[in-house]
Write a protein that holds these residues in place. Sequence first.
Motif, PDB file in Angstrom:
ATOM      1  N   GLU A   3      -3.909   4.736   0.647  1.00 31.77           N
ATOM      2  CA  GLU A   3      -3.686   4.689  -0.564  1.00 31.77           C
ATOM      3  C   GLU A   3      -2.865   3.385  -0.791  1.00 31.77           C
ATOM      4  O   GLU A   3      -2.949   2.508  -1.882  1.00 31.77           O
ATOM      5  N   GLY A   6      -5.066   0.668  -1.040  1.00 30.89           N
ATOM      6  CA  GLY A   6      -5.925   0.815  -2.339  1.00 30.89           C
ATOM      7  C   GLY A   6      -5.142   0.054  -3.640  1.00 30.89           C
ATOM      8  O   GLY A   6      -5.680  -0.671  -4.333  1.00 30.89           O
ATOM      9  N   TYR A  23      -4.000   5.617  -6.990  1.00 36.38           N
ATOM     10  CA  TYR A  23      -5.141   4.934  -6.753  1.00 36.38           C
ATOM     11  C   TYR A  23      -6.628   5.492  -7.528  1.00 36.38           C
ATOM     12  O   TYR A  23      -7.170   4.939  -8.320  1.00 36.38           O
ATOM     13  N   ILE A 128     -11.179   2.929  -0.245  1.00 40.23           N
ATOM     14  CA  ILE A 128     -11.295   2.033  -1.554  1.00 40.23           C
ATOM     15  C   ILE A 128     -12.390   2.479  -2.359  1.00 40.23           C
ATOM     16  O   ILE A 128     -12.182   2.436  -3.514  1.00 40.23           O
ATOM     17  N   ALA A 356     -11.966  -2.679   3.956  1.00 39.96           N
ATOM     18  CA  ALA A 356     -11.286  -2.689   2.744  1.00 39.96           C
ATOM     19  C   ALA A 356     -12.207  -3.548   1.636  1.00 39.96           C
ATOM     20  O   ALA A 356     -12.488  -3.020   0.651  1.00 39.96           O
TER      21      ALA A 356
END
Length: 629
Positions: A3, A6, A23, A128, A356
């Motif tokens: 997180e 993110g 997130y 993500i 990501a």
Amino acid sequence: MDERQGVILAGQLSGNAPAGPGYLAWLASRGFRQQQFITSGLVVDVADSGIDNGTTIPGHAGLYVSGNTGLASRVAYARLEGTPNTSSTLAGCDGHGPLTGHIIGGYNDRATGFPHQDSAGYRYGLGIAPFVRLGSSVIFDPVDWTMPDFEDMFSRAYSDGARISCDSWGGVENGIYDADAQTFDALVRDVQPAGSAVPAAGNQGMVFVMPAGNGGSSAQTISSPGTAKNVITVGAAENVRSLASDQGGGNAAGTDGCGFGDPAADNANEIAVYSSRGPCTDGRGKPELVAPGTHVTGGVPQAPTPLDTGMALACYDASWICALPGGGSAGNVSNFFPLGQQWYSTGSGTSHATAAAAGGAALVWQYFANRGWGVPSPAMMKAYLMNSTRYLTGTNANDTLWSSAQGMGMVDLDRAFDGTPRLLRDQQGVDTFTNSGTSRSFTGAVCKAYLPVRITLSWTDAPGSTAGNAYKNDLNLSVKADGKTYLGNVFTGAFSTTGGVADVRNNVESVFLPPGTTGLVEITVTAFNINSDGVPNVPPTLDQDFALVAYNLAAVNISAINKVSATNYATRLLSMTNTQYRLEFTRNLATNPVLWTPIVTNAGTGGEITLIDSGNGMDPKRYYRVVQP
Ligand SMILES: [Ca+2]
Ligand SMILES: [Ca+2]
Ligand SMILES: [Ca+2]
Ligand SMILES: [Ca+2]
């Protein structure tokens, strides 16, 4: 994923650190819902060592809808590609494929502290794009390369719904364009070519997201096939996560099993030292982007009916991820982070930054669907992601774009989904060039003066030569704003500067202007040299299409002004300065779109009147300024 990673990608920063957990709420605030992904059926292919237990019924709850094993699995397929090696398995026993998969799409909304949240409340293993489906193409089984046939492999992936492939692997880190790079350049355009396992007529596009490599900080260390022209190559910035003992790590310095301590994961504006640097040997810019890639957490393959603290598959040995010092063999407690549980582990490397970015790409793809913008081409995906980056100012960054360290900057999902109007053109037939020396022009009006104006041109180039320069067709971007002309990829620091020369190498060109630009912006795309079949499977032999993203510009489409009469569109003059007239049209043109083109009125003045659309959906009434030069 993680997180923290993110929140950084979402641009929610406080200084150099993520601003706080939340997130999933941020995703919701940008309009993302699980159901949209179910409806679209989007799959992100994970070409790696396998996801979780190697089946479409994984053991880890984070790979199910809403993190609930009672709901649908989000693993769409799991299969071996290439030739199996001794003791071949589809399970991600080495930890690499599982970590990649969770970084892209792991789900975790637990609010119970350890073992699912860190001391600040950030979830481990929250991906993500935590709604997307994942497909596992096993090319390391789990350690040895299976020598897959790329055309067969990705034609199957496409057939099963994959439109994005995360390829967190690569060869020699020397910036050379080789036969693999050539193959991937062709696959971006047509991933189901004749002769492949699942051929299809015409072109089927695939977005390939690939790591820069871990050969930094020396220059020219990009690995193949990340040296390909049409893929999206991702370098590593720093994540912000401590692995110190009091955070569940193995030592006070927070050093991971690859030797990266907390200073390598303490500043979201710094570039990781190890991240491979551009340019390629023929001078093309790389990487395209960066994402956080140090001390990233993700899921571990799970045995059936895991305990509350998780239970790794017996084969899991964390041999291809960093984990904690001392890990790397089956049954070792240091194969996990935080210590004392078996749901999650950690890694550092451009592999994890790449995952990501692939998750970010999945969100962009779905955003186009959500907005009714159609299916973005790979060129559009690349242009959109590179157009919405955040410039990094920390150590190993703070340099001139296109940077060999940060590329065009950090993936910035906050800008990507901020709702600011964009002028988009995606491989439209009317735009396609068939002759050198021709050009296309587009005019936009700046929507919000307090925001930057950012224009990115991208095209999927024909595969290049493995000897000499890899670049083929050459388009040029030129932008006129506030009376000045800017050429693509001529920058000082974070912004474009006037002067310079047209870029002959790169098949992405950008012009980024700071806040304060006003009025009309004229964008010209010129076909400087059309020497190759840029659009295979479509005549003629020499051609090139392109994708264009112009952030903070509203399209000005002016045509057939003679059809507009006072009867149809009663107007009144709102204001008049020396040369500018602001008119209001009483009819709502937003719901009655009219095409406009520039005309010469010669209405007793001999002057040319240009109508400027300053609204484009931002106002129920459409306002037009009239500029009389
Ligand atoms: Ca095809
Ligand atoms: Ca640092
Ligand atoms: Ca050019
Ligand atoms: Ca063609």
